[in-house]
Design a protein around this motif. Sequence first.
Motif, PDB file in Angstrom:
ATOM      1  N   LEU A 217     -28.277  29.704  17.646  1.00  0.00           N
ATOM      2  CA  LEU A 217     -29.709  29.994  17.684  1.00  0.00           C
ATOM      3  C   LEU A 217     -30.457  29.156  16.652  1.00  0.00           C
ATOM      4  CD1 LEU A 217     -30.346  33.841  18.020  1.00  0.00           C
ATOM      5  CD2 LEU A 217     -31.381  32.006  19.362  1.00  0.00           C
ATOM      6  N   ARG A 218     -29.797  28.935  15.525  1.00  0.00           N
ATOM      7  CA  ARG A 218     -30.406  28.116  14.485  1.00  0.00           C
ATOM      8  C   ARG A 218     -30.633  26.691  14.984  1.00  0.00           C
ATOM      9  NH1 ARG A 218     -27.466  25.859   9.647  1.00  0.00           N
ATOM     10  NH2 ARG A 218     -28.934  24.386   8.716  1.00  0.00           N
ATOM     11  N   LEU A 219     -29.671  26.153  15.753  1.00  0.00           N
ATOM     12  CA  LEU A 219     -29.850  24.805  16.304  1.00  0.00           C
ATOM     13  C   LEU A 219     -31.047  24.766  17.253  1.00  0.00           C
ATOM     14  CD1 LEU A 219     -26.148  23.767  17.048  1.00  0.00           C
ATOM     15  CD2 LEU A 219     -27.702  22.673  15.411  1.00  0.00           C
ATOM     16  N   VAL A 220     -31.219  25.837  18.038  1.00  0.00           N
ATOM     17  CA  VAL A 220     -32.371  25.911  18.946  1.00  0.00           C
ATOM     18  C   VAL A 220     -33.661  25.899  18.120  1.00  0.00           C
ATOM     19  CG1 VAL A 220     -33.567  27.307  20.675  1.00  0.00           C
ATOM     20  CG2 VAL A 220     -31.065  27.146  20.725  1.00  0.00           C
ATOM     21  N   ARG A 221     -33.674  26.708  17.083  1.00  0.00           N
ATOM     22  CA  ARG A 221     -34.845  26.744  16.201  1.00  0.00           C
ATOM     23  C   ARG A 221     -35.147  25.356  15.630  1.00  0.00           C
ATOM     24  NH1 ARG A 221     -33.617  28.542  10.306  1.00  0.00           N
ATOM     25  NH2 ARG A 221     -32.933  26.386  10.409  1.00  0.00           N
ATOM     26  N   ASP A 222     -34.093  24.655  15.175  1.00  0.00           N
ATOM     27  CA  ASP A 222     -34.288  23.327  14.589  1.00  0.00           C
ATOM     28  C   ASP A 222     -34.923  22.373  15.599  1.00  0.00           C
ATOM     29  OD1 ASP A 222     -33.173  24.309  12.312  1.00  0.00           O
ATOM     30  OD2 ASP A 222     -31.284  23.188  12.458  1.00  0.00           O
ATOM     31  N   MET A 223     -34.486  22.453  16.852  1.00  0.00           N
ATOM     32  CA  MET A 223     -35.048  21.574  17.885  1.00  0.00           C
ATOM     33  C   MET A 223     -36.513  21.914  18.148  1.00  0.00           C
ATOM     34  SD  MET A 223     -31.928  21.436  20.617  1.00  0.00           S
ATOM     35  CE  MET A 223     -32.782  20.337  21.747  1.00  0.00           C
ATOM     36  N   ILE A 224     -36.806  23.209  18.258  1.00  0.00           N
ATOM     37  CA  ILE A 224     -38.183  23.626  18.552  1.00  0.00           C
ATOM     38  C   ILE A 224     -39.110  23.182  17.429  1.00  0.00           C
ATOM     39  CG2 ILE A 224     -39.709  25.639  18.823  1.00  0.00           C
ATOM     40  CD1 ILE A 224     -37.405  27.051  20.310  1.00  0.00           C
ATOM     41  N   VAL A 225     -38.670  23.371  16.197  1.00  0.00           N
ATOM     42  CA  VAL A 225     -39.514  23.013  15.056  1.00  0.00           C
ATOM     43  C   VAL A 225     -39.664  21.481  14.968  1.00  0.00           C
ATOM     44  CG1 VAL A 225     -39.722  23.101  12.535  1.00  0.00           C
ATOM     45  CG2 VAL A 225     -38.969  25.137  13.808  1.00  0.00           C
ATOM     46  N   TYR A 226     -38.574  20.762  15.187  1.00  0.00           N
ATOM     47  CA  TYR A 226     -38.646  19.294  15.134  1.00  0.00           C
ATOM     48  C   TYR A 226     -39.628  18.763  16.187  1.00  0.00           C
ATOM     49  CZ  TYR A 226     -37.381  14.400  15.043  1.00  0.00           C
ATOM     50  OH  TYR A 226     -37.448  13.035  14.937  1.00  0.00           O
ATOM     51  N   CYS A 227     -39.541  19.325  17.390  1.00  0.00           N
ATOM     52  CA  CYS A 227     -40.430  18.853  18.459  1.00  0.00           C
ATOM     53  C   CYS A 227     -41.882  19.224  18.163  1.00  0.00           C
ATOM     54  CB  CYS A 227     -39.994  19.409  19.812  1.00  0.00           C
ATOM     55  SG  CYS A 227     -38.487  18.625  20.405  1.00  0.00           S
ATOM     56  N   ALA A 228     -42.103  20.404  17.595  1.00  0.00           N
ATOM     57  CA  ALA A 228     -43.475  20.792  17.260  1.00  0.00           C
ATOM     58  C   ALA A 228     -44.070  19.789  16.263  1.00  0.00           C
ATOM     59  CB  ALA A 228     -43.504  22.206  16.689  1.00  0.00           C
ATOM     60  N   ASP A 229     -43.214  19.261  15.385  1.00  0.00           N
ATOM     61  CA  ASP A 229     -43.700  18.308  14.374  1.00  0.00           C
ATOM     62  C   ASP A 229     -43.823  16.873  14.897  1.00  0.00           C
ATOM     63  OD1 ASP A 229     -43.825  20.315  12.526  1.00  0.00           O
ATOM     64  OD2 ASP A 229     -41.896  19.867  11.580  1.00  0.00           O
ATOM     65  N   HIS A 230     -42.940  16.475  15.826  1.00  0.00           N
ATOM     66  CA  HIS A 230     -42.859  15.048  16.165  1.00  0.00           C
ATOM     67  C   HIS A 230     -43.053  14.700  17.638  1.00  0.00           C
ATOM     68  CE1 HIS A 230     -41.378  14.199  12.115  1.00  0.00           C
ATOM     69  NE2 HIS A 230     -40.577  15.237  12.254  1.00  0.00           N
ATOM     70  N   LEU A 231     -42.739  15.636  18.551  1.00  0.00           N
ATOM     71  CA  LEU A 231     -42.792  15.294  19.979  1.00  0.00           C
ATOM     72  C   LEU A 231     -43.770  16.237  20.686  1.00  0.00           C
ATOM     73  CD1 LEU A 231     -39.629  14.528  19.089  1.00  0.00           C
ATOM     74  CD2 LEU A 231     -39.450  14.074  21.506  1.00  0.00           C
ATOM     75  N   ALA A 232     -45.042  15.911  20.557  1.00  0.00           N
ATOM     76  CA  ALA A 232     -46.079  16.844  20.992  1.00  0.00           C
ATOM     77  C   ALA A 232     -46.033  17.160  22.481  1.00  0.00           C
ATOM     78  CB  ALA A 232     -47.448  16.271  20.629  1.00  0.00           C
ATOM     79  N   ARG A 233     -45.499  16.235  23.296  1.00  0.00           N
ATOM     80  CA  ARG A 233     -45.524  16.455  24.747  1.00  0.00           C
ATOM     81  C   ARG A 233     -44.155  16.818  25.315  1.00  0.00           C
ATOM     82  NH1 ARG A 233     -47.472  11.437  27.494  1.00  0.00           N
ATOM     83  NH2 ARG A 233     -47.300  12.760  29.318  1.00  0.00           N
ATOM     84  N   TYR A 234     -43.227  17.143  24.442  1.00  0.00           N
ATOM     85  CA  TYR A 234     -41.851  17.378  24.890  1.00  0.00           C
ATOM     86  C   TYR A 234     -41.534  18.871  24.858  1.00  0.00           C
ATOM     87  CZ  TYR A 234     -36.922  16.190  25.463  1.00  0.00           C
ATOM     88  OH  TYR A 234     -35.651  16.049  25.946  1.00  0.00           O
ATOM     89  N   ASN A 235     -40.842  19.357  25.896  1.00  0.00           N
ATOM     90  CA  ASN A 235     -40.436  20.771  25.922  1.00  0.00           C
ATOM     91  C   ASN A 235     -39.037  20.878  25.310  1.00  0.00           C
ATOM     92  OD1 ASN A 235     -42.749  21.366  27.562  1.00  0.00           O
ATOM     93  ND2 ASN A 235     -41.584  20.656  29.337  1.00  0.00           N
ATOM     94  N   PRO A 236     -38.908  21.462  24.126  1.00  0.00           N
ATOM     95  CA  PRO A 236     -37.592  21.465  23.474  1.00  0.00           C
ATOM     96  C   PRO A 236     -36.617  22.460  24.099  1.00  0.00           C
ATOM     97  CG  PRO A 236     -39.197  22.628  22.128  1.00  0.00           C
ATOM     98  CD  PRO A 236     -39.950  22.059  23.286  1.00  0.00           C
ATOM     99  N   ILE A 237     -37.116  23.310  24.988  1.00  0.00           N
ATOM    100  CA  ILE A 237     -36.225  24.301  25.603  1.00  0.00           C
ATOM    101  C   ILE A 237     -36.738  24.649  26.992  1.00  0.00           C
ATOM    102  CG2 ILE A 237     -37.457  26.287  24.601  1.00  0.00           C
ATOM    103  CD1 ILE A 237     -34.651  27.630  24.306  1.00  0.00           C
TER     104      ILE A 237
END
Lengths: 560, 134
Positions: A217-237
Amino acid sequence: MFDPEAIERIRAKQRAWEARELREFLARQPESRADCRTGSGLPVERVYTPADIAATSFDEIGLPGRYPFTRGPYPTMYRGRLWTMRQIAGYGTGSDTNQRFRYLIEQGQTGLSVDFDMPTLMGYDSDDPRSLGEVGREGVAVDTLDDVEALFDGIDLEHISVSMTINPTAWILLAMYVALAQARGNDLGRLSGTCQTDILKEYIAQKEWIFPIRPSLRLVRDMIVYCADHLARYNPINISGYHISEAGATSVQEVAFTMANAIAYVEEVTRAGVDVDRFAPRLAFYFVAQADFFEEVAKFRAARRIWAKLMKERFAAARPESMRLRFHCQTAALTLTKAQPMNNIVRTALQALSAVLGGAQSLHTNGLDEAYAIPSELAMKLALRTQQIIADETRVPNVVDPLGGSYYVEALTNRVEAEVGEILKKVDALGGTVKAIEEGFFQREIADSAFEFARRKASGAEPVIGVNKFVEPPEPNAVPVHKVDPEVEARQIGHLRAVRAKRDGTRVAALLDRLAREAADPGVNLMPVTIELVKARASLGEIVGRLRQVWGRYVETPVF
Amino acid sequence: MPPIRVLIAKVGLDGHDRGAKVVARGLRDAGMDVVYTGLHRTPEEVVAAAVQEDVDVLGISLLSGAHMTLIPRVLELLRAADAGDMLLVIGGVIPDEDVPALLALGAADVVLQDTPPDAIARRVRELVAARQPR
């Protein structure tokens, strides 16, 4: 929505109709089925009237692009832009799949979707003994960044959206995607696409896992947070009901269990101090289009309304985008039969139509050879043509939510919403989603539904044309089947060894040590170190192997 | 007669367990003693479990396409463990053209998609009845 006196008049008319026309007709010709139910087992009436939705206010149905989004996430839906036609593909090496991608783009496909082989999904390199016989078979083999470069060779990532069907190792593939885009000089803010990443449904249904639940779950969180910061148009999940359904769940369970998982992800990320409106707009969903046509349409509508209310009421989201459910849809592989495979084209077309009437944002239609092997080029082309016919010939996309206002569909939408609400209460009472997984709640419910369905199919209560009804002798070689290149494994292992031989081994080792240190501290985001690792040509298996030493592995207590 | 003993196993990385679990439950409901290995087992683990449980039938489910690699290995290990008389039944997504090869290698049967649980139970009984006494 209706005036109470009008409802009374309608009820009186219905009673009169039951006493006269219906009674006389039934006396002459009894109905063939005493008990009609939806695919989920919900009882359905003979006919629906405004009286069945008398308590529904128009605001519950509303208008498209407005809370609670029952009618669709956008005001114009397919009049503005058609759904993305996204056929999944993946086999052999990166360059093998790249050829299929180019073929699909030539045929008019508008988005890409990658299927990975089992070793890549499960975190083993192609030369691992556990990968034997599985390299490049069910999807494309990826060991290092070089494979991802080959996979997207000549494809402009800023102009086509790419979906990656990968879960326990999703963060590594996202890291490779980012590394590739950076190497090409792309603007990360312009990348659009989706990573499946939905690990909770793996423990429940699809059963691809590596680590225990909490670090996953922590890895999922890391992806969501990374995308919120860097990939504005990408769905991390892509929070997925599809696999829950394919594993045996009913459509009601599919939505309920998916929402339970979504709640757990939102809790996980907000617990890290991230505001819900910063990431919720990029949470995407993925549902199946099953065989019960109207129940599926109602399911998609209900899912949108449930999510909107959850986000607003449970998580106090403020932005409408956070409450607006967008979903990818795939027709139901499990309904496709080996017997009389051409029938599968018809099944898929009907399921695809329910997805479109239900307002899907992107769609994969299955190949007619689904029950045989991974799809041939011809099967994929026909599946894509099915979508193109719906889009261009039926005129269905002209009107937003054309079934909205149907007494039946509205009543069923209400009912699905209510049933899902009951299941979510049960999950809360069990102590939440993770607790319920650990106790095997979802797994048992799915196994029960799957067994019940198998029994109904065996008894004929669940008719399947060509299997238990209108059966014909089997035809040998009924369809051309995709052939696996026997040399793939050796070629892929050759690539991997060549990459290992020319990289800076000291740097890889140092980065793997850093990964292990950072993994032990749950506060650190693991995306940056993983991006460094893949750029240094660390392999997927090496990254996973190192984390397994830190976190251990997940062990399931199987129930049947 | 003691109940027929069956081990249902998932071998390789394949996570599709819907069919294996339905079959396990169907055979249990038909009065057999059924053990299920859970997912992602190696051929070595499966054969060790089958031998330890002393089952009459080993049922392996595979939907990943890796059967032509993994099944020969299972059969080799069964023979090495002196359990060559154990009946190996295969299920899952198996192309028709691979069925004769699997039977020739020594599988007792290949049960194809859409076979109802009752029919599988009947087939298991027939196979056990036809087997040479152990």
